[in-house]
Design a protein around this motif. Structure first.
Motif, PDB file in Angstrom:
ATOM      1  N   GLY A  50       0.928  -1.125  -0.085  1.00  0.00           N
ATOM      2  CA  GLY A  50      -0.036   0.063  -0.107  1.00  0.00           C
ATOM      3  C   GLY A  50       0.930   1.413   0.019  1.00  0.00           C
ATOM      4  N   GLY A  51       1.548   1.521   1.176  1.00  0.00           N
ATOM      5  CA  GLY A  51       2.571   2.621   1.317  1.00  0.00           C
ATOM      6  C   GLY A  51       3.493   2.685   0.245  1.00  0.00           C
ATOM      7  N   TYR A  95       1.637   4.086  -2.812  1.00  0.00           N
ATOM      8  CA  TYR A  95       1.126   5.441  -2.681  1.00  0.00           C
ATOM      9  C   TYR A  95       2.302   6.231  -2.348  1.00  0.00           C
ATOM     10  CZ  TYR A  95      -3.430   3.769  -3.523  1.00  0.00           C
ATOM     11  OH  TYR A  95      -4.772   3.291  -3.968  1.00  0.00           O
ATOM     12  N   ASP A 112      -2.065   8.416  12.597  1.00  0.00           N
ATOM     13  CA  ASP A 112      -1.557   8.897  11.472  1.00  0.00           C
ATOM     14  C   ASP A 112      -2.319   9.861  10.978  1.00  0.00           C
ATOM     15  OD1 ASP A 112      -0.690   8.787   8.607  1.00  0.00           O
ATOM     16  OD2 ASP A 112       0.388   7.131   8.967  1.00  0.00           O
ATOM     17  N   SER A 145      -2.857  10.490   7.968  1.00  0.00           N
ATOM     18  CA  SER A 145      -3.655  10.181   6.913  1.00  0.00           C
ATOM     19  C   SER A 145      -4.954   9.623   7.021  1.00  0.00           C
ATOM     20  CB  SER A 145      -2.992   8.904   6.100  1.00  0.00           C
ATOM     21  OG  SER A 145      -2.837   7.732   7.085  1.00  0.00           O
ATOM     22  N   ASN A 146      -5.324   9.367   8.398  1.00  0.00           N
ATOM     23  CA  ASN A 146      -6.707   9.137   9.081  1.00  0.00           C
ATOM     24  C   ASN A 146      -7.478  10.322   8.682  1.00  0.00           C
ATOM     25  OD1 ASN A 146      -6.976   6.296  10.653  1.00  0.00           O
ATOM     26  ND2 ASN A 146      -4.807   7.277  10.761  1.00  0.00           N
ATOM     27  N   HIS A 166      -9.192   7.568   5.178  1.00  0.00           N
ATOM     28  CA  HIS A 166      -8.071   7.621   4.499  1.00  0.00           C
ATOM     29  C   HIS A 166      -8.501   8.052   3.081  1.00  0.00           C
ATOM     30  CE1 HIS A 166      -7.603   4.631   7.773  1.00  0.00           C
ATOM     31  NE2 HIS A 166      -6.330   5.310   7.924  1.00  0.00           N
ATOM     32  N   ARG A 194      -6.420   7.299   0.539  1.00  0.00           N
ATOM     33  CA  ARG A 194      -6.108   6.138  -0.304  1.00  0.00           C
ATOM     34  C   ARG A 194      -6.364   4.963   0.175  1.00  0.00           C
ATOM     35  NH1 ARG A 194      -1.483   3.676   1.613  1.00  0.00           N
ATOM     36  NH2 ARG A 194      -0.119   4.557   3.522  1.00  0.00           N
ATOM     37  N   GLN A 195      -6.175   3.706  -0.351  1.00  0.00           N
ATOM     38  CA  GLN A 195      -6.259   2.473   0.113  1.00  0.00           C
ATOM     39  C   GLN A 195      -5.531   2.119   1.336  1.00  0.00           C
ATOM     40  OE1 GLN A 195      -5.017  -0.924   1.313  1.00  0.00           O
ATOM     41  NE2 GLN A 195      -4.100  -1.131  -0.768  1.00  0.00           N
ATOM     42  N   GLN A 196      -6.077   2.276   2.511  1.00  0.00           N
ATOM     43  CA  GLN A 196      -5.204   1.940   3.741  1.00  0.00           C
ATOM     44  C   GLN A 196      -6.189   1.307   5.019  1.00  0.00           C
ATOM     45  OE1 GLN A 196      -3.348   5.690   4.806  1.00  0.00           O
ATOM     46  NE2 GLN A 196      -2.424   4.926   6.321  1.00  0.00           N
ATOM     47  N   THR A 240     -11.787   6.263  -3.084  1.00  0.00           N
ATOM     48  CA  THR A 240     -10.277   5.530  -3.028  1.00  0.00           C
ATOM     49  C   THR A 240     -10.528   4.140  -3.768  1.00  0.00           C
ATOM     50  OG1 THR A 240     -11.515   4.344  -0.912  1.00  0.00           O
ATOM     51  CG2 THR A 240     -10.100   6.134  -0.423  1.00  0.00           C
TER      52      THR A 240
END
Length: 361
Positions: A106-107, A110, A194, A196-197, A271, A273-275, A296
């Motif tokens: 994932g990371g 991205y 994080d 990104s949440n 998020h 993105r896919q997370q 997403t």
């Protein structure tokens, strides 16, 4: 036949090794871990006869030279997460690319959109643009991530459908999402400390609604991630939501976390993105109503498999009643689908097929 695995240190890696140890069959697996792993005890009897070693980070030149020797002597290298070790290896020795298979986390995909804007990350991204198109095979779960891989990096290699075994098997837990008026309704926001949440957006949306008529508790796990960010988010949540807000700072074992999730009613992920896929799968398997952003690849993935998730971006337009409404029959059906596809048995089947395919290519 031998496969070398370059594996990060995580709970998912630990579970993967446990499953791999009892499903090795005719293939010899050699595992390289980061130095001083936190989550994986390499002497654990759960890993059976797997050959496991720790990969020193002290000297980059020696590290890449060592990795080169491993790759030259093995049939395939499976890079679980595309890190700098693999990037440097393939920059220095591009002829080894045909032996490398990348399993996406994932990371590592991205990074293109989440990286810092400095010279170091710019150089790393340029290296990725050069290396990724050379890799012939990739393993991943989410269809949309494969499309992004092709769009961003011109990837034209073969895709294998894969997922990592979840730290806690999904099939052993029952479905319960009782939201009777007299019971406290628990809303989980995010899965870590994080940024990104994007917690603040959700807190602001929830604070704008008439929550006083409802017995609602808003719970925010902040045990993993940036401590300073966790403190800021906890203070912000309290300032907007008052006593309804409950931040969590304590780490939990897998079993305790499953029990904790079992007590939630609504799960909101924001998020971009896919997370947090493991948390989403756990929540769905437990019959929870789950919100994911519709922009997403995760959202598209679930929709394509007729698994109902709700759009986080629509919450601001919903009444509290609509936000909380959950169809019990639908929740049980979704739980069954999740438990069936993401069972250890199906995961093992996909990994065995992956190993067979890459060794025959």
């Amino acid at each position: 036949m031998q496969i070398v695995h370059l594996l990060p240190d995580s709970l998912y890696s630990k579970k993967f090794l446990e499953v791999l140890a009892i499903n090795t069959e005719a293939i010899k697996h050699f595992v390289l871990l980061p130095e001083n792993p936190k989550y994986i005890d390499i002497s654990s009897p759960l890993f059976g006869s797997l050959d496991i070693a720790c990969f020193s980070r002290k000297n980059r030149i020696q590290r890449i030279s060592c990795l080169k020797e491993y790759v030259e002597k093995t049939d395939k290298l499976v890079a679980h997460y595309l890190d700098d070790n693999v990037l440097l290896l393939l920059l220095c020795y591009p002829s080894l690319a045909n032996k490398v298979c990348w399993v996406l986390w994932g990371g590592d995909l991205y990074y293109r959109v989440i990286r810092p804007h400095d010279i170091k990350s710019w150089l790393r991204e340029k290296a990725r643009e050069r290396v990724i198109p050379q890799i012939p095979q990739v393993g991943m779960l989410v269809d949309g991530d494969y499309e992004l891989l092709k769009k961003w990096y011109g990837f034209r290699g073969k895709r294998h459908e894969l997922f990592y075994p979840l730290p806690s098997p999904l099939g052993t837990y029952s479905v319960d999402n009782n939201m009777e008026v007299e019971r406290e309704i628990k809303i989980l926001v995010g899965n870590s400390a994080d940024p990104s949440n994007n917690h603040k957006e959700i807190f602001e949306v929830l604070a704008s609604k008439k929550l006083s008529e409802w017995n609602i508790k808003i719970i925010c796990p902040l045990s993993y991630g940036d401590r300073n960010y966790a403190s800021q988010i906890a203070n912000y949540g309290r300032s907007l939501l008052g006593e309804r807000f409950s931040p969590l700072f304590d780490f939990m074992s897998c079993d305790k976390y499953v029990a904790f999730m079992g007590n939630m009613n609504i799960v909101i992920m924001n998020h971009r993105r896919q997370q947090g896929l493991g948390n989403i799968l756990l929540a769905l398997s437990l019959g929870k109503k789950v919100y994911v952003r519709s922009d997403t690849t995760s959202y598209a993935f679930f929709k394509s498999r007729n698994i109902e998730v709700y759009d986080t971006l629509r919450i601001k337009f919903q009444s509290v009643e609509d936000l909380l409404t959950c169809d019990a029959s639908e929740a049980k059906d979704i739980s069954s689908k999740i438990k069936s596809y993401f069972s250890d048995e199906n995961g093992i089947r996909l990994w065995k097929k992956f190993f067979e395919d890459i060794l025959n290519s």
